[in-house]
Motif scaffolding. Structure first.
Motif, PDB file in Angstrom:
ATOM      1  N   LEU A 174     -11.617 -20.052   7.164  1.00 57.72           N
ATOM      2  CA  LEU A 174     -11.175 -18.762   6.657  1.00 57.72           C
ATOM      3  C   LEU A 174     -10.853 -17.824   7.814  1.00 57.72           C
ATOM      4  O   LEU A 174     -11.549 -17.832   8.830  1.00 57.72           O
ATOM      5  CB  LEU A 174     -12.267 -18.113   5.798  1.00 57.72           C
ATOM      6  CG  LEU A 174     -12.471 -18.679   4.407  1.00 57.72           C
ATOM      7  CD1 LEU A 174     -13.141 -20.022   4.425  1.00 57.72           C
ATOM      8  CD2 LEU A 174     -13.271 -17.712   3.572  1.00 57.72           C
ATOM      9  N   ASP A 175      -9.810 -17.013   7.618  1.00 60.74           N
ATOM     10  CA  ASP A 175      -9.423 -16.021   8.614  1.00 60.74           C
ATOM     11  C   ASP A 175      -9.014 -14.747   7.880  1.00 60.74           C
ATOM     12  O   ASP A 175      -8.076 -14.764   7.079  1.00 60.74           O
ATOM     13  CB  ASP A 175      -8.279 -16.557   9.465  1.00 60.74           C
ATOM     14  CG  ASP A 175      -7.898 -15.604  10.582  1.00 60.74           C
ATOM     15  OD1 ASP A 175      -8.809 -14.965  11.155  1.00 60.74           O
ATOM     16  OD2 ASP A 175      -6.697 -15.490  10.879  1.00 60.74           O
ATOM     17  N   MET A 176      -9.719 -13.652   8.141  1.00 58.93           N
ATOM     18  CA  MET A 176      -9.445 -12.355   7.510  1.00 58.93           C
ATOM     19  C   MET A 176      -8.621 -11.506   8.458  1.00 58.93           C
ATOM     20  O   MET A 176      -8.935 -11.398   9.642  1.00 58.93           O
ATOM     21  CB  MET A 176     -10.764 -11.649   7.169  1.00 58.93           C
ATOM     22  CG  MET A 176     -10.598 -10.251   6.608  1.00 58.93           C
ATOM     23  SD  MET A 176      -9.957 -10.193   4.942  1.00 58.93           S
ATOM     24  CE  MET A 176     -11.360 -10.711   4.001  1.00 58.93           C
ATOM     25  N   ASN A 177      -7.538 -10.891   7.927  1.00 53.09           N
ATOM     26  CA  ASN A 177      -6.680 -10.017   8.716  1.00 53.09           C
ATOM     27  C   ASN A 177      -6.495  -8.710   7.946  1.00 53.09           C
ATOM     28  O   ASN A 177      -6.220  -8.732   6.750  1.00 53.09           O
ATOM     29  CB  ASN A 177      -5.334 -10.699   8.976  1.00 53.09           C
ATOM     30  CG  ASN A 177      -4.458  -9.901   9.906  1.00 53.09           C
ATOM     31  OD1 ASN A 177      -4.933  -9.070  10.658  1.00 53.09           O
ATOM     32  ND2 ASN A 177      -3.165 -10.150   9.847  1.00 53.09           N
ATOM     33  N   ILE A 178      -6.627  -7.590   8.637  1.00 55.51           N
ATOM     34  CA  ILE A 178      -6.456  -6.269   8.029  1.00 55.51           C
ATOM     35  C   ILE A 178      -5.265  -5.587   8.696  1.00 55.51           C
ATOM     36  O   ILE A 178      -5.250  -5.409   9.911  1.00 55.51           O
ATOM     37  CB  ILE A 178      -7.721  -5.393   8.210  1.00 55.51           C
ATOM     38  CG1 ILE A 178      -8.972  -6.116   7.698  1.00 55.51           C
ATOM     39  CG2 ILE A 178      -7.535  -4.043   7.555  1.00 55.51           C
ATOM     40  CD1 ILE A 178      -9.024  -6.350   6.213  1.00 55.51           C
ATOM     41  N   SER A 179      -4.257  -5.209   7.889  1.00 54.18           N
ATOM     42  CA  SER A 179      -3.049  -4.550   8.415  1.00 54.18           C
ATOM     43  C   SER A 179      -2.935  -3.157   7.820  1.00 54.18           C
ATOM     44  O   SER A 179      -3.066  -2.991   6.603  1.00 54.18           O
ATOM     45  CB  SER A 179      -1.802  -5.341   8.028  1.00 54.18           C
ATOM     46  OG  SER A 179      -1.900  -6.655   8.469  1.00 54.18           O
ATOM     47  N   GLN A 236      -5.188   3.377   4.219  1.00 56.46           N
ATOM     48  CA  GLN A 236      -4.832   2.290   3.301  1.00 56.46           C
ATOM     49  C   GLN A 236      -4.450   1.061   4.119  1.00 56.46           C
ATOM     50  O   GLN A 236      -3.745   1.158   5.125  1.00 56.46           O
ATOM     51  CB  GLN A 236      -3.690   2.696   2.373  1.00 56.46           C
ATOM     52  CG  GLN A 236      -4.113   3.732   1.356  1.00 56.46           C
ATOM     53  CD  GLN A 236      -3.025   4.026   0.339  1.00 56.46           C
ATOM     54  OE1 GLN A 236      -1.920   3.504   0.409  1.00 56.46           O
ATOM     55  NE2 GLN A 236      -3.350   4.873  -0.624  1.00 56.46           N
ATOM     56  N   PHE A 237      -4.921  -0.087   3.658  1.00 56.71           N
ATOM     57  CA  PHE A 237      -4.741  -1.324   4.398  1.00 56.71           C
ATOM     58  C   PHE A 237      -4.393  -2.464   3.442  1.00 56.71           C
ATOM     59  O   PHE A 237      -4.725  -2.417   2.258  1.00 56.71           O
ATOM     60  CB  PHE A 237      -6.032  -1.704   5.143  1.00 56.71           C
ATOM     61  CG  PHE A 237      -6.490  -0.663   6.114  1.00 56.71           C
ATOM     62  CD1 PHE A 237      -6.099  -0.705   7.443  1.00 56.71           C
ATOM     63  CD2 PHE A 237      -7.324   0.370   5.704  1.00 56.71           C
ATOM     64  CE1 PHE A 237      -6.523   0.251   8.340  1.00 56.71           C
ATOM     65  CE2 PHE A 237      -7.767   1.323   6.594  1.00 56.71           C
ATOM     66  CZ  PHE A 237      -7.358   1.262   7.916  1.00 56.71           C
ATOM     67  N   MET A 238      -3.750  -3.487   3.994  1.00 54.34           N
ATOM     68  CA  MET A 238      -3.561  -4.725   3.262  1.00 54.34           C
ATOM     69  C   MET A 238      -4.506  -5.751   3.890  1.00 54.34           C
ATOM     70  O   MET A 238      -4.434  -6.019   5.095  1.00 54.34           O
ATOM     71  CB  MET A 238      -2.132  -5.254   3.346  1.00 54.34           C
ATOM     72  CG  MET A 238      -1.976  -6.607   2.642  1.00 54.34           C
ATOM     73  SD  MET A 238      -0.360  -7.344   2.832  1.00 54.34           S
ATOM     74  CE  MET A 238       0.530  -6.364   1.643  1.00 54.34           C
ATOM     75  N   ILE A 275     -14.942   0.816   0.085  1.00 52.90           N
ATOM     76  CA  ILE A 275     -13.609   0.261  -0.146  1.00 52.90           C
ATOM     77  C   ILE A 275     -13.228   0.433  -1.604  1.00 52.90           C
ATOM     78  O   ILE A 275     -13.981   0.082  -2.515  1.00 52.90           O
ATOM     79  CB  ILE A 275     -13.568  -1.239   0.238  1.00 52.90           C
ATOM     80  CG1 ILE A 275     -13.837  -1.389   1.737  1.00 52.90           C
ATOM     81  CG2 ILE A 275     -12.235  -1.860  -0.148  1.00 52.90           C
ATOM     82  CD1 ILE A 275     -13.954  -2.824   2.199  1.00 52.90           C
ATOM     83  N   LYS A 276     -12.014   0.990  -1.812  1.00 53.06           N
ATOM     84  CA  LYS A 276     -11.441   1.128  -3.148  1.00 53.06           C
ATOM     85  C   LYS A 276     -10.225   0.210  -3.214  1.00 53.06           C
ATOM     86  O   LYS A 276      -9.378   0.232  -2.320  1.00 53.06           O
ATOM     87  CB  LYS A 276     -11.025   2.578  -3.406  1.00 53.06           C
ATOM     88  CG  LYS A 276     -10.330   2.786  -4.720  1.00 53.06           C
ATOM     89  CD  LYS A 276      -9.842   4.226  -4.853  1.00 53.06           C
ATOM     90  CE  LYS A 276      -9.009   4.374  -6.107  1.00 53.06           C
ATOM     91  NZ  LYS A 276      -8.349   5.681  -6.143  1.00 53.06           N
ATOM     92  N   TRP A 323      -5.165  -8.263  -0.873  1.00 51.01           N
ATOM     93  CA  TRP A 323      -5.715  -7.102  -1.574  1.00 51.01           C
ATOM     94  C   TRP A 323      -5.211  -5.850  -0.869  1.00 51.01           C
ATOM     95  O   TRP A 323      -5.232  -5.765   0.360  1.00 51.01           O
ATOM     96  CB  TRP A 323      -7.246  -7.106  -1.518  1.00 51.01           C
ATOM     97  CG  TRP A 323      -7.889  -8.261  -2.213  1.00 51.01           C
ATOM     98  CD1 TRP A 323      -8.309  -8.316  -3.516  1.00 51.01           C
ATOM     99  CD2 TRP A 323      -8.210  -9.532  -1.651  1.00 51.01           C
ATOM    100  NE1 TRP A 323      -8.845  -9.539  -3.786  1.00 51.01           N
ATOM    101  CE2 TRP A 323      -8.792 -10.312  -2.659  1.00 51.01           C
ATOM    102  CE3 TRP A 323      -8.040 -10.108  -0.394  1.00 51.01           C
ATOM    103  CZ2 TRP A 323      -9.229 -11.619  -2.452  1.00 51.01           C
ATOM    104  CZ3 TRP A 323      -8.451 -11.404  -0.189  1.00 51.01           C
ATOM    105  CH2 TRP A 323      -9.050 -12.135  -1.207  1.00 51.01           C
ATOM    106  N   ASP A 324      -4.772  -4.853  -1.630  1.00 51.19           N
ATOM    107  CA  ASP A 324      -4.435  -3.532  -1.087  1.00 51.19           C
ATOM    108  C   ASP A 324      -5.659  -2.661  -1.279  1.00 51.19           C
ATOM    109  O   ASP A 324      -6.167  -2.528  -2.406  1.00 51.19           O
ATOM    110  CB  ASP A 324      -3.227  -2.932  -1.809  1.00 51.19           C
ATOM    111  CG  ASP A 324      -1.943  -3.675  -1.477  1.00 51.19           C
ATOM    112  OD1 ASP A 324      -1.881  -4.311  -0.407  1.00 51.19           O
ATOM    113  OD2 ASP A 324      -1.008  -3.623  -2.288  1.00 51.19           O
ATOM    114  N   ILE A 325      -6.133  -2.081  -0.182  1.00 53.43           N
ATOM    115  CA  ILE A 325      -7.391  -1.328  -0.242  1.00 53.43           C
ATOM    116  C   ILE A 325      -7.225   0.039   0.409  1.00 53.43           C
ATOM    117  O   ILE A 325      -6.335   0.260   1.222  1.00 53.43           O
ATOM    118  CB  ILE A 325      -8.533  -2.100   0.458  1.00 53.43           C
ATOM    119  CG1 ILE A 325      -8.175  -2.394   1.928  1.00 53.43           C
ATOM    120  CG2 ILE A 325      -8.854  -3.395  -0.281  1.00 53.43           C
ATOM    121  CD1 ILE A 325      -9.301  -3.025   2.728  1.00 53.43           C
TER     122      ILE A 325
END
Length: 144
Positions: free
Chosen positions: A38-43, A50-52, A77-78, A98-100
């Motif tokens: 697994l690899d998590m990326n936050i953009s 707001q992040f993807m 986180i929403k 997920w859009d957060i």
């Protein structure tokens, strides 16, 4: 026949067994211990805070498997659309999104769990036997 006579000596048999124990588990051992990567990326998105979030899940075994992919609940986180939980037949690599919106510095943890393949993977797929594996990936999120 002369080449097989060496196996009649106990010392040679012991050396052969040790060689098999050393070489046997080394090949493909990672696949059994870690069937998913697994690899998590936050953009960042255009609006502030707001992040993807993208969780890439890779199947490390040559056969498909059914997985359930989600993120852990976090009060900071929403989820802008929904807190989606995905279930899919994973044969190689899939990305889940997920859009957060984040209220303060925090971390997001993604999770992939191997689940029974019935009704998820097509009947004609070569499916790896079910295991009780859960993999996680965590990414820190810094709010500006």
């Amino acid at each position: 026949m002369a080449s097989l006579q060496m196996f009649y000596h106990p010392r040679a048999v012991v050396h052969l067994l040790i060689l098999c124990l050393v070489l046997g588990p080394a090949y493909g051992q990672g696949n059994w211990n870690k069937p998913l990567s697994l690899d998590m990326n936050i953009s960042p998105m255009k609006k502030a805070n707001q992040f993807m979030a993208t969780l890439q899940v890779r199947n490390n075994v040559a056969q498909c498997r059914a997985v359930k992919v989600s993120t852990e609940i976090n009060p900071n986180i929403k989820y802008l659309s929904s807190h989606a939980i995905y279930t899919s037949c994973l044969c190689s690599v899939n990305n889940y999104f997920w859009d957060i919106q984040v209220s303060s510095n925090t971390a997001l943890q993604g999770k992939a769990e191997v689940v029974p393949a019935k009704g998820i993977c097509p009947d004609d797929e070569n499916v790896f036997p079910e295991t009780s594996y859960i993999g996680t990936a965590t990414q820190k999120i810094i709010v500006s």
